[in-house]
Enzyme design. Sequence first.
Site, PDB file in Angstrom:
ATOM      1  N   TYR A 130       0.850  -1.192   0.000  1.00  0.00           N
ATOM      2  CA  TYR A 130       0.000   0.000   0.000  1.00  0.00           C
ATOM      3  C   TYR A 130       0.880   1.234   0.000  1.00  0.00           C
ATOM      4  CZ  TYR A 130      -3.916  -2.966  -0.055  1.00  0.00           C
ATOM      5  OH  TYR A 130      -4.813  -3.896  -0.478  1.00  0.00           O
ATOM      6  N   LYS A 183       3.702 -15.793   0.048  1.00  0.00           N
ATOM      7  CA  LYS A 183       4.270 -16.050  -1.284  1.00  0.00           C
ATOM      8  C   LYS A 183       5.786 -16.138  -1.135  1.00  0.00           C
ATOM      9  CE  LYS A 183       3.695 -16.431  -5.773  1.00  0.00           C
ATOM     10  NZ  LYS A 183       3.130 -17.653  -6.353  1.00  0.00           N
ATOM     11  N   ASP A 216      -1.503 -18.069  -4.110  1.00  0.00           N
ATOM     12  CA  ASP A 216      -2.203 -18.443  -5.348  1.00  0.00           C
ATOM     13  C   ASP A 216      -2.965 -19.764  -5.153  1.00  0.00           C
ATOM     14  OD1 ASP A 216       0.415 -19.300  -5.024  1.00  0.00           O
ATOM     15  OD2 ASP A 216       0.876 -19.437  -7.150  1.00  0.00           O
ATOM     16  N   ASP A 240      -6.522  -8.363   1.696  1.00  0.00           N
ATOM     17  CA  ASP A 240      -7.578  -7.530   1.106  1.00  0.00           C
ATOM     18  C   ASP A 240      -8.321  -8.327   0.035  1.00  0.00           C
ATOM     19  OD1 ASP A 240      -9.071  -5.299   0.608  1.00  0.00           O
ATOM     20  OD2 ASP A 240      -7.505  -4.193  -0.446  1.00  0.00           O
ATOM     21  N   ASP A 244     -12.305 -10.408   0.314  1.00  0.00           N
ATOM     22  CA  ASP A 244     -13.459 -10.144  -0.569  1.00  0.00           C
ATOM     23  C   ASP A 244     -13.984 -11.473  -1.104  1.00  0.00           C
ATOM     24  OD1 ASP A 244     -13.162  -7.395  -0.232  1.00  0.00           O
ATOM     25  OD2 ASP A 244     -13.511  -6.953  -2.361  1.00  0.00           O
TER      26      ASP A 244
END
Length: 352
Positions: A130, A183, A216, A240, A244
Amino acid sequence: MKLVVLPGDGIGPEITAVTMAVLDAAASRHGLAFEIEQHDVGHASLARHGTTVRPDLLEQVRRADGFILGPTATFDFKDEAKGQINPSKFFRKSLDLFANVRPARTYKGLKAPVGDFDLIVVRENTEGFYADRNLEQGGSEMLVTRDVVISLRRITRLCCERIAHAACALAARRRKRLTVVHKANVLKIADGMFLEICREAATHYPGLAVDEILVDAMMAHVVRNPARFDVIVTTNMFGDILSDLTAELSGSLGLGGSLNAGLAHAMAQAAHGSAPDIAGRDIANPASLILSAAQLLEWHGARRDQPRFVEAARGIDAALAAAIAAGHATRDLGGNLGTAAFGQRVAEIVRG
Ligand code: NAD
């Protein structure tokens, strides 16, 4: 409980009004008293005060016991020099609200396309990818030439440690399962450190089962078998995106509640955005912000040792589930109630 309420943009004012009605019902049911102050943020504030967030709001929310931020049109706010500050970033960064806690569960009465589940995504909230919160001054995206951009991702030991412990503590109070999403195969140093810190933190919580999944692959696992997950901890942007998805799998993004918590302050904020495509039409699902407000009451009650707030939070969650189970639902959930009518139904059940 002193509450500051900032309704925001798009569907923000509609879902905030409904949330306040539910809190009012909870106050009468559980004998709570709210002292409420409401202020503009986002476009309304920009038009009136020349800035999307008045600087004095920081002091107001610092003095409060908690605050509610409606979704804001952050994509519109491109130039801080013109007062276009992302309110969400402003409060998360200024108040160090490092833990973004986003529960997702399925509901009786709604189709569960991937089966029943009850999980919580715990997302680091103050750094990562961010660009607007990584540096003391300036942003961490750079235009090197017209055709070359560098975006920096900051990961620090302190932020990893505190989010790891927040997630472990939460998992220890639930089904004692922690999943670390990362990751580290590609971001070997940054996510390598995040993963190591999560593993170490977990050793302090006896009986905690820990697994590790690449972000992933996680998209497949959470769709394939979400029931296997309890608490999921991850870095900012992965969390984030993942949250969702988990909200939508639970029935709708409109069910995505979230709390942004630090050591001294907490902000209730729906997981979704300002949904301009449905704003002003009384069709948005207010459940996201209602659930977020309930999370705030629970946080406050636990912190101040006031069980009535915790009971009120549970009462709101249960009322929302009962309303849905009885077939009351907004359009996104396959029902035909408007925002206000659905909120009224939940408030009536809360009131008893
Ligand atoms: P969005 O989350 O606002 O909407 C995505 C989709 O979900 C839309 O189809 C929308 O109608 C639907 N939806 C969202 N909330 C809903 C609800 N409560 N009930 C029913 N349907 C709902 O994402 P977007 O359209 O990409 O972004 C709109 C604006 O919100 C942008 O300016 C974006 O930057 C901003 N945003 C703000 C926040 C925040 O304030 N925390 C978070 C994400 C996006």
